[in-house]
Write a protein that holds these residues in place. Sequence first.
Motif, PDB file in Angstrom:
ATOM      1  N   ARG A 290       0.972   9.376  -5.757  1.00  0.00           N
ATOM      2  CA  ARG A 290       1.356  10.765  -5.482  1.00  0.00           C
ATOM      3  C   ARG A 290       2.193  11.329  -6.636  1.00  0.00           C
ATOM      4  O   ARG A 290       2.013  12.486  -7.033  1.00  0.00           O
TER       5      ARG A 290
ATOM      6  N   THR B 160       2.245   1.689  -3.512  1.00  0.00           N
ATOM      7  CA  THR B 160       1.187   2.128  -4.422  1.00  0.00           C
ATOM      8  C   THR B 160       0.835   3.593  -4.173  1.00  0.00           C
ATOM      9  O   THR B 160       0.645   4.359  -5.120  1.00  0.00           O
ATOM     10  N   SER B 161       0.781   3.989  -2.911  1.00  0.00           N
ATOM     11  CA  SER B 161       0.481   5.392  -2.582  1.00  0.00           C
ATOM     12  C   SER B 161       1.555   6.321  -3.112  1.00  0.00           C
ATOM     13  O   SER B 161       1.254   7.414  -3.620  1.00  0.00           O
TER      14      SER B 161
ATOM     15  N   SER C 291       0.829  -1.203   0.000  1.00  0.00           N
ATOM     16  CA  SER C 291       0.000   0.000   0.000  1.00  0.00           C
ATOM     17  C   SER C 291       0.867   1.257   0.000  1.00  0.00           C
ATOM     18  O   SER C 291       0.571   2.220  -0.714  1.00  0.00           O
ATOM     19  N   THR C 292       1.945   1.251   0.743  1.00  0.00           N
ATOM     20  CA  THR C 292       2.854   2.392   0.779  1.00  0.00           C
ATOM     21  C   THR C 292       3.470   2.620  -0.602  1.00  0.00           C
ATOM     22  O   THR C 292       3.546   3.761  -1.084  1.00  0.00           O
TER      23      THR C 292
END
Length: 172
Positions: free
Chosen positions: A133, A128-129, A125-126
């Motif tokens: 961004r 992908t985030s 998730s990190t």
Amino acid sequence: MPRNAPISDETRTRILALHAEGRTRNDIAREVGVSGYTVTKVVKAAGRSFDRTATRAATEARQADMAERRARLRAKYLQRAEELLDQMDKPHLVFNFGGKDNTYAERTLDRPPVKDIRDLMQAASTATSAELRIAAAESDSNAEAARSVLVGLANALGVHGPNDQPNPDAGT
């Protein structure tokens, strides 16, 4: 040289000579020992200007290089997220090290324990985030560039946008 002190005719002549050689503003300022602003003022007062074509081309090349690097970084983030998510369904090595005899024991499970799955999901998730961004920043930059082009075109054509129209309620 004190700030706002008048420059000598000799300094002015040297600035214009270096300008005629095609030197950049900052190069001239360093060599002569004055500010870039002073160099610009002297050159402008002589009816000359600096050719910004090379600067513009270098800026565009740097922007293209940075866009390419961001694209590679985005691909790496997505690749890493996929790898992390794939690990959730693969055999997983668990181990224990220590105890009073300082022993090591290991065992391979069909899949990771729940805590490790949660950690893999958070890491994915990190990644992908981070990719999102970067994509959002590029999208905002592209939208601003497009807006700038359209505003310039509208101005050239004499077209007014909705905010530029006279307000009938204002009595104009």
